[in-house]
Write a protein that holds these residues in place. Structure first.
Motif, PDB file in Angstrom:
ATOM      1  N   TYR C  30      -2.401 -15.668  22.392  1.00 38.50           N
ATOM      2  CA  TYR C  30      -1.253 -14.906  22.877  1.00 38.50           C
ATOM      3  C   TYR C  30      -1.674 -13.641  23.624  1.00 38.50           C
ATOM      4  O   TYR C  30      -1.017 -13.222  24.561  1.00 38.50           O
ATOM      5  N   GLU C 116       0.035 -17.477  13.552  1.00 36.35           N
ATOM      6  CA  GLU C 116      -0.939 -16.401  13.407  1.00 36.35           C
ATOM      7  C   GLU C 116      -0.995 -15.398  14.549  1.00 36.35           C
ATOM      8  O   GLU C 116      -1.607 -14.350  14.418  1.00 36.35           O
ATOM      9  N   GLU C 117      -0.404 -15.699  15.667  1.00 36.70           N
ATOM     10  CA  GLU C 117      -0.559 -14.758  16.771  1.00 36.70           C
ATOM     11  C   GLU C 117       0.734 -14.192  17.334  1.00 36.70           C
ATOM     12  O   GLU C 117       0.755 -13.085  17.839  1.00 36.70           O
ATOM     13  N   PRO C 119       3.926 -12.240  17.772  1.00 38.56           N
ATOM     14  CA  PRO C 119       4.594 -11.135  17.095  1.00 38.56           C
ATOM     15  C   PRO C 119       5.897 -11.661  16.511  1.00 38.56           C
ATOM     16  O   PRO C 119       6.801 -12.049  17.246  1.00 38.56           O
ATOM     17  N   ALA C 120       5.984 -11.697  15.218  1.00 39.50           N
ATOM     18  CA  ALA C 120       7.118 -12.342  14.563  1.00 39.50           C
ATOM     19  C   ALA C 120       8.451 -11.757  15.016  1.00 39.50           C
ATOM     20  O   ALA C 120       9.424 -12.472  15.236  1.00 39.50           O
ATOM     21  N   VAL C 121       8.468 -10.458  15.146  1.00 38.11           N
ATOM     22  CA  VAL C 121       9.717  -9.783  15.467  1.00 38.11           C
ATOM     23  C   VAL C 121      10.400 -10.397  16.679  1.00 38.11           C
ATOM     24  O   VAL C 121      11.610 -10.581  16.706  1.00 38.11           O
ATOM     25  N   ARG C 122       9.585 -10.703  17.688  1.00 35.99           N
ATOM     26  CA  ARG C 122      10.165 -11.133  18.951  1.00 35.99           C
ATOM     27  C   ARG C 122      10.590 -12.594  18.950  1.00 35.99           C
ATOM     28  O   ARG C 122      11.286 -13.036  19.848  1.00 35.99           O
ATOM     29  N   ARG C 124      11.479 -14.522  15.971  1.00 34.08           N
ATOM     30  CA  ARG C 124      11.790 -14.908  14.619  1.00 34.08           C
ATOM     31  C   ARG C 124      12.541 -16.235  14.552  1.00 34.08           C
ATOM     32  O   ARG C 124      12.206 -17.129  13.770  1.00 34.08           O
TER      33      ARG C 124
ATOM     34  N   GLU D  31       2.082  -3.848  19.068  1.00 32.29           N
ATOM     35  CA  GLU D  31       2.206  -3.857  20.539  1.00 32.29           C
ATOM     36  C   GLU D  31       2.114  -2.455  21.122  1.00 32.29           C
ATOM     37  O   GLU D  31       1.786  -2.291  22.284  1.00 32.29           O
ATOM     38  N   TRP D 115       0.899  -9.227   8.321  1.00 33.06           N
ATOM     39  CA  TRP D 115       1.352 -10.602   8.178  1.00 33.06           C
ATOM     40  C   TRP D 115       2.057 -11.130   9.422  1.00 33.06           C
ATOM     41  O   TRP D 115       2.025 -12.309   9.716  1.00 33.06           O
ATOM     42  N   GLU D 116       2.722 -10.234  10.135  1.00 36.34           N
ATOM     43  CA  GLU D 116       3.584 -10.732  11.203  1.00 36.34           C
ATOM     44  C   GLU D 116       3.181 -10.318  12.606  1.00 36.34           C
ATOM     45  O   GLU D 116       3.694 -10.853  13.583  1.00 36.34           O
ATOM     46  N   GLU D 117       2.317  -9.335  12.731  1.00 36.17           N
ATOM     47  CA  GLU D 117       2.042  -8.884  14.092  1.00 36.17           C
ATOM     48  C   GLU D 117       0.582  -9.005  14.518  1.00 36.17           C
ATOM     49  O   GLU D 117       0.293  -9.194  15.687  1.00 36.17           O
ATOM     50  N   LEU D 118      -0.298  -8.852  13.570  1.00 29.19           N
ATOM     51  CA  LEU D 118      -1.698  -8.881  13.985  1.00 29.19           C
ATOM     52  C   LEU D 118      -2.143 -10.285  14.361  1.00 29.19           C
ATOM     53  O   LEU D 118      -1.828 -11.242  13.667  1.00 29.19           O
ATOM     54  N   PRO D 119      -2.863 -10.384  15.459  1.00 28.56           N
ATOM     55  CA  PRO D 119      -3.448 -11.673  15.821  1.00 28.56           C
ATOM     56  C   PRO D 119      -4.440 -12.046  14.725  1.00 28.56           C
ATOM     57  O   PRO D 119      -5.465 -11.386  14.555  1.00 28.56           O
ATOM     58  N   ALA D 120      -4.137 -13.083  13.986  1.00 27.31           N
ATOM     59  CA  ALA D 120      -4.908 -13.398  12.791  1.00 27.31           C
ATOM     60  C   ALA D 120      -6.369 -13.664  13.102  1.00 27.31           C
ATOM     61  O   ALA D 120      -7.258 -13.262  12.352  1.00 27.31           O
ATOM     62  N   VAL D 121      -6.612 -14.328  14.205  1.00 28.13           N
ATOM     63  CA  VAL D 121      -7.973 -14.744  14.527  1.00 28.13           C
ATOM     64  C   VAL D 121      -8.962 -13.606  14.392  1.00 28.13           C
ATOM     65  O   VAL D 121     -10.062 -13.765  13.878  1.00 28.13           O
TER      66      VAL D 121
END
Lengths: 196, 196, 196, 196
Positions: C30, C116-117, C119-122, C124, D31, D115-121
Motif C-alpha cells: 500500500y 495488514e497494510e 489504514p483501517a479507518v479509511r 472499514r 498517515e 493494529w489498524e494503521e501500521l503496515p504490518a510487514v
DNA sequence: CATGAATGAGTTTTCATTCAT
DNA sequence: TATGAATGAAAACTCATTCAT
C-alpha cells in the motif's frame, strides 16, 4: 567559504524568492506564474519556496504588499520634495496627481499585472491600496477647500476614482498625451467642481 | 428525424456553446472556466467545441465581443429612448452617463468578470470597446459645445476614462451613493471644465 | 482496425485499471500504491484513471469491494458444494470454517494487504465484510443449535471473531498446522461451548 | 551552563524523540506521522533525529518495540498481582485473558494504531510479541492441564490466536459486551475443549 | 554533536486538446 | 460532422533526508 549568519541566509533566500516572483509576474504574466517557475527563476528548489510561503497566493500577496508600500513611499517622497501642501491651494490636486503619477510610473510592469491580470477577488486588499492612498490625500484637501457639494462624500469618492483610474490608464495605455496636459486636465476636473 | 440544414445546425451549436460559456463565466468565475465545463453546460462534446473555436481563449474572446456589442446597443437604445441628444445642452453628459450606467447595470455579473478577472492582455479589443463607444458619443458633444481646452483631445480622453471607470466602479463596488448623486457628480465633473 | 463499441471500450479500461490497481497493491504494497504507478501498470495515462475514479481512495475501495464480493461468492460456492447445511449438525461450524478458508486462501496476497497494510479507518466497510459474512453464517447455526449461553449475543460475537481471525492468521502466518488439524480445532472450539 | 555528560544528553534526546514519536502516532495517526512533525514535537531538529535513527521506519520500530515490552510487563504484573498461577486450575485461562485485557486497555490509542494503521510487514516482530507472550503463558497451562488434543501445538496456536485477537477486537470495537461476559466466553472457549 | 535551511524527487490531481470511430 | 474517451504535460504542494555551519 564565507560565513553567513543563519538569519542573513534565510533573509537572502526570502528576498531571492520574492524578487523572482516579481520578475516572473512581470515577465510572464499571472497565467504563467507557477511556483515551479518562480523557484527556477530564484535558482531555488520548490521545497524551499514553501518553507517561507504557505502557498502560491501568499507569494503573490507579498509581492503586492511590497509594491503598494513602495507606491505609498514614492507618493510621500514626491509630495515631500514638492514642498508643503497648502490645503487651500487649488494646485494641491495637481501636486497629488503628480506624485501619484511619479509613483506608478516607476514600475509600470507590475502596475499592469496588478491592474489587468490579477483576479481581483483574491487580492482585493493590496489591490485597493492605491485607492486608499489617493483617498487619504484628497480627503484632506477636499474637506479643507471651499469645495461644496450636495453630497460631499459622493464627490470625494468620484474624484478619487477618477484621478486614480485616469492616472493608471494613462500610464498603461500611453494615449499620446503629455504628462503636463494630463495634469492640467486632472486638476481642472477636480477643481472645476468649484463652479458647479 | 427531422432534417436540419447543416448551416442551421451549426449555428445553433455555436450559439449554445457561447451561451454556455457566458453562463459558466458568470456563475463560476474565470478560474473555473474550463472547456470541459462549458461543453457540459452546453450539453455538447468537448470535441464539438473545438470544431468551432480554435482554443479556449477564442471562446472567451467571442463572449466578450458579444458582450461589448450588447453594451453598445444598450447605450444607443437608452439614448434613443431619452430623446435626441442636443449637443449644446450640458445635460448631454448626464444623458450619456445615464445610458452607460443603464447598459452596464444590466449585466453586472459579466461586467465584474470582464473587469476584475479576465487577463486583460488577451482581450484588450473587446474590453476597450466600451471606451470607444463612450468616446464617440462624448466627442460629438465636446467638439460641439463651447468647451475649450488647450488640448481638446486630451480633455476628451480624460473625460471618457473618468466617466467610464467611475461608472464601472460604482456598479461593482456599490459605494452607497445614489444613482442620482452619481450622475450629478459626473456631469458636474465634465461640465465644470467650462470654468477652467 | 476492429470496431469496439464505446461501452465495451470503457468497460475494458475500467477493468484494466482495477486489475492494475490490484496488481500494484499486492506486488508493491500500500505504501507504494501510487496513482501514477497504477496508471503505468495499466498502460494508461493518469488522466484516464481519473475519468473513472474520483480519487485514489475510490480505486482502493473498488478493489476491496470486488475482493469482498469474491470472498462472499466463494464462501457461498463452497457451502453449496458441500451440500445442504444442517443447522443442528455440529459439523456445520466445520463446513463454514472450511468454506471460509477456501475463500480466503484463493487470494492470500490481497488478504495480506487488506489485513495488514490498509489504514483501517479509511476502508472499514469493505474490510469488515469478511466479518459480516461469517457472522451471518454462524448466526443461523448458533441460534438454531442447542448452544446456550448467559449472553447469546456475546457468545456469537466471540465465536465470529475467533473463527475469522484464526482463519486469517493461519493463511497469512503459515504456522505449520495442517488444514485438517485447524478445522478440527475450530469446530472443537465452537462446539465445545455446548458443555459450558 | 551546566555540563551534562554526553552520554546522558544523548539518552535524554533519544527518549524525547521516541516519546514524541509515540505522541504523534497516537494523536495524528500513521498517515500524518512525518519525521518533521516528530522533530517538532520533540523540540529537536530533524538533523538530530537522524543522528539516532537511520530512517523513519527505525523510529516506528523502536516505538513498537517499547510498546510490546510494556504490554509484556503489564501482563506479567497483572498475573503477579492476581497471585500464583495454578496450572491445573481452569481459572488460569481467565486470569491470563484478564491480564491481557488489562495490559492492552491501558493504551488503546497506540493499540489501534499498531493494529489498524501500521503496515504490518515492516514491524512484524514487535507486532507478534503479544502473541509470543500469550503463547508462552498458555503453553504452560495447556501442557500441564489434562487438556488433550490430537495435535497439542495446533491447539495451543489456535487458542493463543483466538484469545489475542478477540481481546484486541473487544478493546478496539467496543461491541457492547461486558468485560465479565467476555472473560466468561473466553475461558469457556478455551476450557470447553476438554469436552471434545 | 546539534542544527535547521535546503533539497528535489515524487505525489495527487487537472484540463486543454486530439483523434479514432 | 459530432462524439467523447483518452491523453499527458504540468500544476501545487510534501516530506524523508542531507550537509555546511
Amino acid at each position: 567559504m564565507r560565513r553567513v549568519p543563519q538569519q542573513a541566509r534565510s533573509r537572502a533566500m526570502v528576498e531571492r524568492i520574492i524578487e523572482a516572483a516579481r520578475t516572473v509576474l512581470v515577465r510572464d504574466g499571472y497565467e504563467s506564474f507557477t511556483t515551479n517557475r518562480v523557484a527556477d527563476e530564484a535558482a531555488v528548489s520548490p521545497g524551499s519556496l514553501y518553507q517561507y510561503f504557505p502557498d502560491k497566493s501568499a507569494l503573490v500577496t507579498e509581492v503586492m504588499d511590497r509594491w503598494s508600500a513602495e507606491i505609498s513611499d514614492r507618493v510621500a517622497a514626491s509630495l515631500a520634495a514638492t514642498g508643503p501642501v497648502d490645503v487651500k491651494d487649488p494646485g494641491t490636486v495637481r501636486a497629488i496627481a503628480d506624485a501619484l503619477l511619479t509613483a506608478i510610473e516607476s514600475d509600470a510592469g507590475l502596475l499592469r499585472i496588478v491592474w489587468e491580470e490579477l483576479p481581483a477577488v483574491r487580492h482585493r486588499a493590496a489591490q485597493h491600496s492605491l485607492e486608499n492612498r489617493v483617498r487619504e490625500l484628497l480627503a484632506v484637501y477636499l474637506s479643507a477647500s471651499g469645495v461644496t457639494a450636495r453630497d460631499p462624500s459622493a464627490r470625494a469618492w468620484v474624484i478619487v476614482m477618477a484621478v486614480e483610474n485616469v492616472a493608471v490608464r494613462w500610464v498603461l495605455d500611453q494615449p499620446g498625451i503629455s504628462r503636463e496636459a494630463l495634469l492640467d486636465e486632472l486638476s481642472a476636473m477636480a477643481g472645476g467642481f468649484g463652479a458647479s
